[in-house]
Design a protein around this motif. Structure first.
Motif, PDB file in Angstrom:
ATOM      1  N   GLU A   1      34.490 -74.137 -31.863  1.00 21.91           N
ATOM      2  CA  GLU A   1      35.673 -73.595 -32.552  1.00 21.91           C
ATOM      3  C   GLU A   1      35.229 -73.020 -33.882  1.00 21.91           C
ATOM      4  OE1 GLU A   1      38.156 -76.531 -34.268  1.00 21.91           O
ATOM      5  OE2 GLU A   1      39.920 -75.229 -34.404  1.00 21.91           O
ATOM      6  N   CYS A   2      35.777 -71.871 -34.222  1.00 21.80           N
ATOM      7  CA  CYS A   2      35.454 -71.247 -35.502  1.00 21.80           C
ATOM      8  C   CYS A   2      36.763 -70.984 -36.238  1.00 21.80           C
ATOM      9  CB  CYS A   2      34.669 -69.951 -35.287  1.00 21.80           C
ATOM     10  SG  CYS A   2      33.999 -69.224 -36.799  1.00 21.80           S
ATOM     11  N   PRO A   3      37.255 -71.941 -37.016  1.00 22.51           N
ATOM     12  CA  PRO A   3      38.566 -71.799 -37.658  1.00 22.51           C
ATOM     13  C   PRO A   3      38.612 -70.697 -38.717  1.00 22.51           C
ATOM     14  CG  PRO A   3      37.777 -74.076 -37.755  1.00 22.51           C
ATOM     15  CD  PRO A   3      36.639 -73.243 -37.281  1.00 22.51           C
ATOM     16  N   ASN A   4      37.480 -70.473 -39.381  1.00 23.91           N
ATOM     17  CA  ASN A   4      37.406 -69.378 -40.349  1.00 23.91           C
ATOM     18  C   ASN A   4      35.956 -68.957 -40.487  1.00 23.91           C
ATOM     19  OD1 ASN A   4      36.143 -70.974 -42.557  1.00 23.91           O
ATOM     20  ND2 ASN A   4      38.120 -72.049 -42.568  1.00 23.91           N
ATOM     21  N   SER A   5      35.701 -67.992 -41.316  1.00 22.15           N
ATOM     22  CA  SER A   5      34.353 -67.406 -41.367  1.00 22.15           C
ATOM     23  C   SER A   5      33.311 -68.347 -41.949  1.00 22.15           C
ATOM     24  CB  SER A   5      34.385 -66.111 -42.180  1.00 22.15           C
ATOM     25  OG  SER A   5      34.819 -66.365 -43.502  1.00 22.15           O
ATOM     26  N   SER A   6      33.747 -69.438 -42.586  1.00 20.67           N
ATOM     27  CA  SER A   6      32.797 -70.354 -43.221  1.00 20.67           C
ATOM     28  C   SER A   6      32.549 -71.618 -42.414  1.00 20.67           C
ATOM     29  CB  SER A   6      33.312 -70.778 -44.608  1.00 20.67           C
ATOM     30  OG  SER A   6      33.475 -69.665 -45.445  1.00 20.67           O
ATOM     31  N   LEU A   7      33.356 -71.836 -41.419  1.00 25.71           N
ATOM     32  CA  LEU A   7      33.369 -73.130 -40.746  1.00 25.71           C
ATOM     33  C   LEU A   7      33.163 -72.974 -39.243  1.00 25.71           C
ATOM     34  CD1 LEU A   7      33.832 -76.099 -41.424  1.00 25.71           C
ATOM     35  CD2 LEU A   7      36.283 -75.707 -41.162  1.00 25.71           C
ATOM     36  N   LEU A   8      32.347 -73.871 -38.703  1.00 24.49           N
ATOM     37  CA  LEU A   8      32.099 -73.887 -37.261  1.00 24.49           C
ATOM     38  C   LEU A   8      32.121 -75.339 -36.802  1.00 24.49           C
ATOM     39  CD1 LEU A   8      31.253 -72.053 -34.820  1.00 24.49           C
ATOM     40  CD2 LEU A   8      28.885 -72.642 -35.373  1.00 24.49           C
ATOM     41  N   ASN A   9      32.900 -75.600 -35.767  1.00 23.93           N
ATOM     42  CA  ASN A   9      32.980 -76.944 -35.222  1.00 23.93           C
ATOM     43  C   ASN A   9      32.442 -76.970 -33.795  1.00 23.93           C
ATOM     44  OD1 ASN A   9      34.371 -77.963 -37.526  1.00 23.93           O
ATOM     45  ND2 ASN A   9      36.297 -77.136 -36.719  1.00 23.93           N
ATOM     46  N   LEU A  10      31.995 -78.144 -33.387  1.00 29.01           N
ATOM     47  CA  LEU A  10      31.637 -78.350 -31.988  1.00 29.01           C
ATOM     48  C   LEU A  10      32.312 -79.641 -31.549  1.00 29.01           C
ATOM     49  CD1 LEU A  10      29.968 -77.254 -29.609  1.00 29.01           C
ATOM     50  CD2 LEU A  10      28.091 -78.749 -30.340  1.00 29.01           C
ATOM     51  N   HIS A  11      33.310 -79.488 -30.657  1.00 30.51           N
ATOM     52  CA  HIS A  11      34.068 -80.633 -30.178  1.00 30.51           C
ATOM     53  C   HIS A  11      33.382 -81.187 -28.927  1.00 30.51           C
ATOM     54  CE1 HIS A  11      37.059 -79.576 -33.087  1.00 30.51           C
ATOM     55  NE2 HIS A  11      37.236 -78.391 -32.541  1.00 30.51           N
ATOM     56  N   LEU A  12      33.255 -82.507 -28.909  1.00 28.24           N
ATOM     57  CA  LEU A  12      32.509 -83.180 -27.858  1.00 28.24           C
ATOM     58  C   LEU A  12      33.425 -84.127 -27.095  1.00 28.24           C
ATOM     59  CD1 LEU A  12      29.556 -84.261 -30.184  1.00 28.24           C
ATOM     60  CD2 LEU A  12      29.773 -82.104 -28.917  1.00 28.24           C
ATOM     61  N   HIS A  13      33.360 -84.098 -25.794  1.00 29.27           N
ATOM     62  CA  HIS A  13      34.230 -84.963 -24.986  1.00 29.27           C
ATOM     63  C   HIS A  13      33.550 -85.283 -23.659  1.00 29.27           C
ATOM     64  CE1 HIS A  13      37.562 -86.752 -22.995  1.00 29.27           C
ATOM     65  NE2 HIS A  13      37.733 -85.762 -22.166  1.00 29.27           N
TER      66      HIS A  13
END
Lengths: 114, 113
Positions: free
Chosen positions: A67-79
């Motif tokens: 997920e990239c909520p904005n240009s500065s932030l990147l998430n990786l969701h794990l399940h």
């Protein structure tokens, strides 16, 4: 600020857990990357975001959700991860997506799946 | 497809000796080649790229398209050069591989005093 930061540094999770990895940069870069690195192996590209849109998905299993909520932030969701998903997860950013741009790497999150 | 090959065998040299880290690549178009380095307990960082033709920390690398090689060289190794060195390729082709960085297996360099 000329660094890519990643949190947490270490993460232990069970196979039924849901967790997220976070990556942040304040260099104004418009491309961000997730890599997976197993011990004594090179980094392997997982995802690329360009201008906050998913640009490359290297056929990564759906238990990994970027997920990239904005240009500065990147998430990786794990399940529902598997023990073989244990690895160092690296985030990187570059000014733009393209072969000429240097990628700046974060220190990584060391993930252990039990 | 793009591919980078590095010898996996660790390289050991003594301080002051010349060092050459080998890299060969496979790519149908015109590639961008890089050397990334990872010192102990530090993050992966760019050492040099072929397009800039710079010498960084005394290291140089020349792209040889005929031999599809991009070997890294330093005439006089220093102890602080001990690290893992990755050769990497980024393709200029469009589509899903545009800007994709592919790493070689990496070569560990140890410089002894």
């Amino acid at each position: 600020d000329t660094e890519v930061t990643q949190t947490p540094k270490h993460l232990v999770m069970g196979m039924t857990n849901k967790k997220s990895l976070k990556c942040e940069q304040h260099m104004g870069h418009r491309a961000m990357y997730w890599y997976k690195q197993k011990a004594k192996k090179p980094p392997e590209l997982m995802f690329v975001y360009s201008y906050e849109k998913l640009s490359i998905n290297e056929s990564v299993p759906s238990r990994f959700s970027p997920e990239c909520p904005n240009s500065s932030l990147l998430n990786l969701h794990l399940h529902a991860l598997q023990p073989e998903d244990s690895a160092l997860y690296l985030c990187a950013s570059s000014q733009d997506q393209g072969p000429s741009y240097e990628q700046y790497f974060g220190p990584g999150t060391r993930l252990t799946v039990t | 497809a793009q591919r980078v090959t590095q010898p996996e065998k660790p390289l050991s040299v003594f301080k002051g000796a010349p060092v050459e880290l080998k890299c060969n690549y496979s790519y149908s178009g015109s590639p961008e080649l890089f050397w990334y380095v990872q010192y102990s307990r530090q993050r992966l960082q760019l050492l040099l790229r072929h397009i800039s033709r710079e010498s960084i920390k005394g290291f140089t690398a020349d792209l040889n398209k005929g031999e599809t090689s991009f070997h890294l060289k330093k005439p006089f190794a220093q102890e602080e050069d001990s690290a893992m060195y990755y050769c990497a390729l980024s393709g200029r082709g469009g589509g899903t591989s545009y800007g994709k960085l592919t790493f070689g297996q990496g070569t560990i360099l140890t410089v002894h005093p």
